[in-house]
Design a protein around this motif. Structure first.
Motif, mmCIF file in Angstrom:
data_model
loop_
_atom_site.group_PDB
_atom_site.id
_atom_site.type_symbol
_atom_site.label_atom_id
_atom_site.label_comp_id
_atom_site.label_asym_id
_atom_site.label_seq_id
_atom_site.Cartn_x
_atom_site.Cartn_y
_atom_site.Cartn_z
ATOM 1 N N ALA A 59 30.705 -67.107 12.679
ATOM 2 C CA ALA A 59 31.027 -68.089 11.557
ATOM 3 C C ALA A 59 30.026 -68.994 11.147
ATOM 4 C CB ALA A 59 32.178 -68.543 10.730
ATOM 5 N N VAL A 60 29.672 -69.271 9.304
ATOM 6 C CA VAL A 60 28.617 -70.263 9.751
ATOM 7 C C VAL A 60 29.748 -71.623 8.918
ATOM 8 C CG1 VAL A 60 26.882 -71.147 8.346
ATOM 9 C CG2 VAL A 60 26.661 -69.966 9.705
ATOM 10 N N VAL A 61 29.566 -73.183 9.566
ATOM 11 C CA VAL A 61 30.823 -73.955 8.569
ATOM 12 C C VAL A 61 30.030 -74.836 8.265
ATOM 13 C CG1 VAL A 61 32.613 -75.337 8.994
ATOM 14 C CG2 VAL A 61 32.651 -73.091 10.025
ATOM 15 N N VAL A 62 29.526 -74.931 6.559
ATOM 16 C CA VAL A 62 29.220 -75.705 5.468
ATOM 17 C C VAL A 62 30.297 -77.501 5.143
ATOM 18 C CG1 VAL A 62 27.577 -75.105 6.272
ATOM 19 C CG2 VAL A 62 29.484 -75.197 3.973
ATOM 20 N N ASN A 63 29.093 -77.929 4.825
ATOM 21 C CA ASN A 63 31.103 -79.081 4.164
ATOM 22 C C ASN A 63 30.445 -79.021 2.779
ATOM 23 O OD1 ASN A 63 31.677 -81.651 2.927
ATOM 24 N ND2 ASN A 63 30.777 -82.968 4.577
ATOM 25 N N GLY A 64 32.516 -78.358 2.205
ATOM 26 C CA GLY A 64 32.246 -78.701 1.388
ATOM 27 C C GLY A 64 31.977 -79.108 -0.060
ATOM 28 N N GLU A 65 31.750 -80.528 -0.242
ATOM 29 C CA GLU A 65 31.886 -81.588 -0.960
ATOM 30 C C GLU A 65 30.357 -81.901 -0.797
ATOM 31 O OE1 GLU A 65 34.302 -81.933 -2.931
ATOM 32 O OE2 GLU A 65 35.770 -80.856 -1.646
ATOM 33 N N ASN A 66 29.090 -81.307 -0.021
ATOM 34 C CA ASN A 66 27.618 -81.776 -0.050
ATOM 35 C C ASN A 66 27.444 -80.895 0.261
ATOM 36 O OD1 ASN A 66 25.488 -83.107 0.416
ATOM 37 N ND2 ASN A 66 27.047 -85.140 1.937
ATOM 38 N N PHE A 67 25.772 -80.478 -0.947
ATOM 39 C CA PHE A 67 25.390 -79.331 -0.714
ATOM 40 C C PHE A 67 24.112 -79.895 0.159
ATOM 41 C CE2 PHE A 67 23.779 -81.832 -4.212
ATOM 42 C CZ PHE A 67 22.419 -81.661 -3.761
ATOM 43 N N VAL A 91 38.512 -83.178 8.947
ATOM 44 C CA VAL A 91 39.145 -82.432 9.153
ATOM 45 C C VAL A 91 39.326 -80.658 8.857
ATOM 46 C CG1 VAL A 91 40.741 -82.359 7.341
ATOM 47 C CG2 VAL A 91 41.238 -82.173 8.909
ATOM 48 N N LEU A 92 39.056 -80.162 9.615
ATOM 49 C CA LEU A 92 39.075 -79.238 9.981
ATOM 50 C C LEU A 92 39.746 -77.741 8.316
ATOM 51 C CD1 LEU A 92 37.508 -75.855 10.372
ATOM 52 C CD2 LEU A 92 39.042 -75.717 11.928
ATOM 53 N N ASN A 93 39.079 -77.603 7.638
ATOM 54 C CA ASN A 93 40.207 -76.831 6.051
ATOM 55 C C ASN A 93 40.863 -76.270 6.913
ATOM 56 O OD1 ASN A 93 40.720 -75.476 4.059
ATOM 57 N ND2 ASN A 93 40.107 -77.231 3.191
ATOM 58 N N ILE A 94 41.703 -76.222 6.523
ATOM 59 C CA ILE A 94 43.255 -74.818 6.314
ATOM 60 C C ILE A 94 43.069 -73.211 6.501
ATOM 61 C CG2 ILE A 94 45.133 -76.891 6.580
ATOM 62 C CD1 ILE A 94 45.930 -75.187 3.790
ATOM 63 N N ASP A 123 35.697 -80.280 17.087
ATOM 64 C CA ASP A 123 36.216 -80.485 18.477
ATOM 65 C C ASP A 123 38.048 -79.649 17.725
ATOM 66 O OD1 ASP A 123 35.125 -82.620 20.003
ATOM 67 O OD2 ASP A 123 36.172 -83.720 19.648
ATOM 68 N N GLY A 124 37.710 -79.534 16.510
ATOM 69 C CA GLY A 124 39.244 -78.001 16.498
ATOM 70 C C GLY A 124 38.792 -77.076 16.953
ATOM 71 N N ILE A 125 37.184 -76.620 16.518
ATOM 72 C CA ILE A 125 36.696 -74.990 16.460
ATOM 73 C C ILE A 125 36.822 -74.872 17.745
ATOM 74 C CG2 ILE A 125 35.202 -73.274 16.292
ATOM 75 C CD1 ILE A 125 34.074 -75.877 13.418
ATOM 76 N N LYS A 126 36.409 -75.901 18.772
ATOM 77 C CA LYS A 126 36.187 -75.789 20.372
ATOM 78 C C LYS A 126 37.749 -75.459 20.845
ATOM 79 C CE LYS A 126 31.744 -78.614 20.954
ATOM 80 N NZ LYS A 126 31.503 -79.662 22.149
ATOM 81 N N ALA A 127 38.750 -76.100 20.910
ATOM 82 C CA ALA A 127 39.683 -75.847 20.882
ATOM 83 C C ALA A 127 40.090 -74.902 21.103
ATOM 84 C CB ALA A 127 40.905 -76.830 20.284
ATOM 85 N N ARG A 128 39.722 -73.466 20.031
ATOM 86 C CA ARG A 128 40.195 -72.089 20.102
ATOM 87 C C ARG A 128 39.261 -71.502 20.720
ATOM 88 N NH1 ARG A 128 42.265 -72.548 14.244
ATOM 89 N NH2 ARG A 128 41.984 -74.097 13.288
ATOM 90 N N GLY A 129 38.541 -71.657 21.856
ATOM 91 C CA GLY A 129 37.533 -71.019 22.359
ATOM 92 C C GLY A 129 36.405 -70.695 22.184
ATOM 93 N N ILE A 130 36.021 -71.111 20.786
ATOM 94 C CA ILE A 130 34.776 -71.261 19.824
ATOM 95 C C ILE A 130 33.755 -72.634 20.906
ATOM 96 C CG2 ILE A 130 34.294 -70.775 18.140
ATOM 97 C CD1 ILE A 130 36.874 -70.374 16.708
ATOM 98 N N LYS A 131 32.502 -71.292 20.809
ATOM 99 C CA LYS A 131 31.113 -71.296 20.896
ATOM 100 C C LYS A 131 30.866 -72.043 20.150
ATOM 101 C CE LYS A 131 26.769 -71.302 22.978
ATOM 102 N NZ LYS A 131 25.758 -69.909 23.884
#
Length: 750
Positions: A59-67, A91-94, A123-131
């Motif tokens: 997955a690719v995660v980007v800032n939703g407020e800043n293009f 904070v990671l969006n729900i 850190d929140g993403i890594k806590a799920r075991g995701i690289k």
């Protein structure tokens, strides 16, 4: 008035009140799907759920407020078959969190530095075991370059203004589809790192600069190597310009529409649109004229609407549903192929749209492929979204030759036998058919008795066709050696009838009357009352010529050397005493070569010295042929004597072959370069296979243009190569009518 027409009238009123002044083209209702969430984050999640129904490794995660950092992400997402999801900065969006869990994502690209997406989110993403792999530079330009490095080297690159999102999101799904990186510049400035990247890729096929002068200046455009500008005007027009520029690579069966006022929805869709090669179109509360004309001119079956009513109103959605064209008519397709040829039905076909224009439309077939190893007729049935009739494709797999028997023929001489243009073949469907054959080139030999073997090639037949020609052993009294041409002088033309026989000199020097068949009459050039005829005698390779001089028509002897010196009495057309013995065709020489110094004495049938006294060019027309030996720059009649100064007068004709200016290969023509022929790395290579690849370069009939011709290789030294460990093998070739042997390099393909 039916419901559809009523609805179109109602829509016309709606469009008028929303500043859409042009009438709507009659169209079929298309399917729409709205991706609507409580906010942009949920909308991105809805897009993700449509495009990725099960799991995704990436997955690719980007800032939703800043293009700024996000606009270069689409090609990276496409490369990894990943959705683009949005998150808040701190904070990671729900909604994104829920999608990462649903997809069981193993790897995430975070686009942007820690000022754009915080360490807390990582850190929140890594806590799920995701690289997590963060791609974040010191600024937006550096971040885009880091993303480009992960996308990898491509023959094309897109350049956009890094302070404006419209051009980036217009090109994003196309760049993702083509796998080309998106890099950022300023209107009047190219950061050094970006300039270095672009110069390092100056050999790219194309660098696309997206936007007009107000987005990227001409100064910047000129500094970018191999660049071309796409788009001008406001961002709605630029959006359509970009889509039109790449329309041949896009499929308009599905189109996504997003609000042109914000980047988030369009960016989210740039990861799903490449799955169907679809564009993203900008709309607003009212439709821009360019956008409306674009939609009206396309056949669109599915419309993806991004965002809720606040982004794209429901009235705009209704309007959009009835703007596109519909399929009015299609044509059934018939395709012929030969057995064993591969066939895949076309993914698109040309249809007639409701406005009468021709459009390309996607078609879904009931079969994707067929077994073409057997001949037969196969029927494909196709359907087009929004069209209620089927499209039929008939595929005819034609049989190929299965067996061709060897041919045995007999003839009095090789010259009297014409190789057949077709041979009878048993086809793979059991039928018998006459198929075209091309006989291997060979030098004509004398018509001596014996057996001659010819080999021919038939398309789609793996073996050579063999023809054995048995030349009968006739006695010397039955073989015609020469027939002298005839000259006749008469008072009135009506007093003379063409003879049904002529006197032939046989191989044993006896005389014999032989039947002759005359062709049509021709007037002798520039002479009144003089006529010529050409006759054919069975078993004689040359034509017999007769000149008729009519004195009542002011006919005067033109003293043509092709005819006897003493006129023939029409009542006794015997051989004249002062006749020139015609030796017939002597073959051919190349331009610049000497005439032959010896000929065969027609009386003794032994070689004798000849002294040529006259050469007359009798044909200046260029005779074209596939092989150089068959080409003629001209034809010459020679006159001379054999047996010394007071010997017998003879004449002969000789063809002049165009001069070879060099030897090359079929792939390198017109360049004359050292000859290199690739071969496989196994087994014994027969050098005869290489003969077909050689070409003689000559000057063609116009006297200027270089023309390639096939050649006859007289000798390969060695004739076979046992391919071993060496990379290259060198073989000497002696070529007919080319004075110097050439060296051919065989390059082994490992």
């Amino acid at each position: 008035m039916n419901f559809k027409k009523k609805l179109q009238v109602m829509l016309s009123i709606v469009i008028t009140t929303t500043t859409l002044n042009a009438p709507i083209v009659s169209a079929a209702e298309i399917t729409t799907k709205r991706f609507e969430g409580a906010n942009r984050y949920e909308t991105a999640a809805k897009v993700c759920q449509q495009g990725w129904t099960e799991t995704s490794d990436w997955a690719v995660v980007v800032n939703g407020e800043n293009f700024a950092d996000a606009i270069s992400a689409a090609p990276l997402a496409k490369k990894n078959n990943a959705p683009i999801l949005l998150t808040n900065s701190n904070v990671l969006n729900i909604y994104t969190s829920a999608e990462l869990n649903r997809l069981k994502v193993k790897n995430v690209y975070l686009i942007g530095g820690k000022g754009v997406i915080s360490q807390n989110v990582e850190d929140g993403i890594k806590a799920r075991g995701i690289k997590v792999t963060r791609l974040g530079g010191k600024d937006r330009y550096d971040t885009a370059l880091q993303v480009a490095a992960k996308v990898g080297k491509n023959s094309q690159i897109a350049v956009v203004n890094g302070h404006e999102f419209h051009d980036a999101t217009s090109i994003a799904p196309i760049a993702a589809l083509k796998g080309m990186p998106i890099v950022l510049v300023d209107k009047n400035y190219v950061p050094p790192a970006v300039a270095k990247y672009l110069n390092a890729n100056k050999k790219s096929d194309q660098i696309y600069v997206i936007g007009g002068e107000d987005q990227i200046s001409s100064k910047v455009l000129k500094s970018i190597p191999n660049s071309i500008r796409i788009g001008s005007g406001d961002y709605y027009k630029r959006n359509i310009d970009v889509v039109n520029a790449f329309q041949n690579e896009l499929n308009f069966s599905t189109v996504y529409v997003a609000s042109g006022r914000d980047f988030a929805d369009a960016l989210s869709a740039s990861s799903i649109a490449p799955k169907t090669a679809s564009p993203i179109i900008f709309v607003d509360k009212t439709l821009n004229g360019y956008t409306k004309s674009f939609i009206q001119g396309k056949i669109i079956n599915n419309l993806g609407v991004l965002g809720g009513n606040g982004s794209i109103s429901y009235s705009t959605e209704v309007t959009l549903k009835y703007l596109p064209l519909e399929v009015a008519d299609t044509e059934n397709i018939k395709k012929d192929i030969y057995q064993n040829e591969k066939f895949t039905p076309p993914s698109t076909i040309v249809v007639t749209a409701s406005d009468g224009t021709k459009k390309e439309s996607k078609v879904n077939w009931n079969l994707t492929r067929v077994d073409t190893t057997k001949p037969g007729v196969y029927n494909f049935v196709g359907s087009i979204d929004g069209y209620d009739k089927n499209v039929n494709l008939t595929l005819i797999v034609k049989p190929i030759p299965d067996k061709i028997d060897d041919i045995v023929a007999e003839a009095e001489s090789r010259y009297s036998y014409i190789l057949p243009k077709t041979v009878s073949a048993k086809m793979t469907d059991g039928s018998i058919s006459n198929v075209s054959v091309t006989w291997d080139y060979g030098t004509q030999q004398k018509s001596k008795p014996g057996t001659y073997v010819f080999y021919g090639t038939v398309d789609h037949y793996s073996k050579k066709v063999k023809l054995t020609l048995n030349v009968t052993n006739k006695s010397s009294s039955e073989i015609i050696k020469t027939i002298n041409n005839i000259k006749v002088i008469v008072k009135k033309k009506s007093d003379y009838n063409l003879p049904s026989t002529v006197i032939a000199t046989m191989e044993d020097n006896s005389k014999k009357d032989v039947r002759v068949t005359w062709g049509s009459e021709k007037k002798y050039p520039n002479h009144e009352g003089v006529y010529t005829y050409e006759g054919i005698v069975n078993g004689y390779s040359s034509k017999v010529k007769l000149m008729l001089i009519v004195t009542d028509e002011n006919g005067v002897d033109p003293s043509d050397p092709n005819y006897p010196g003493d006129p023939v009495d029409p009542n006794n057309p015997s051989e004249p005493g002062d006749a020139i013995r015609d030796l017939g065709e002597l073959g051919a020489i190349m331009q610049g070569e000497s005439y032959p110094s010896t000929v065969i004495d027609p009386v003794t049938n032994k070689p004798v010295q000849v002294t040529w006294t006259k050469a007359i060019n009798i044909n200046t027309d260029f005779i074209d042929a596939e092989y150089i030996d068959d080409c003629r720059a001209s034809k010459v009649t020679l006159e001379g004597t054999i047996g010394g100064t007071n010997g017998k007068k003879v004449k002969a004709t000789i063809g002049i072959i165009p001069k070879i200016i060099g030897i090359t290969t079929e792939n390198n023509f017109p360049n004359i370069v050292p000859i290199v022929i690739p071969i496989s790395s196994n087994g014994v290579y027969d050098m005869n296979k290489a003969s077909d690849k050689l070409r003689a370069v000559i000057i063609g009939k116009d006297g200027r243009t270089k023309v390639p011709k096939k050649v006859k290789v007289l000798l390969w030294d060695p004739p076979y190569i046992d391919v071993g460990d060496s990379q290259n093998y060198y073989v000497r070739a002696t070529i007919s009518h080319y004075n110097t042997p050439i060296i051919v390099t065989l390059k082994v393909q490992r």
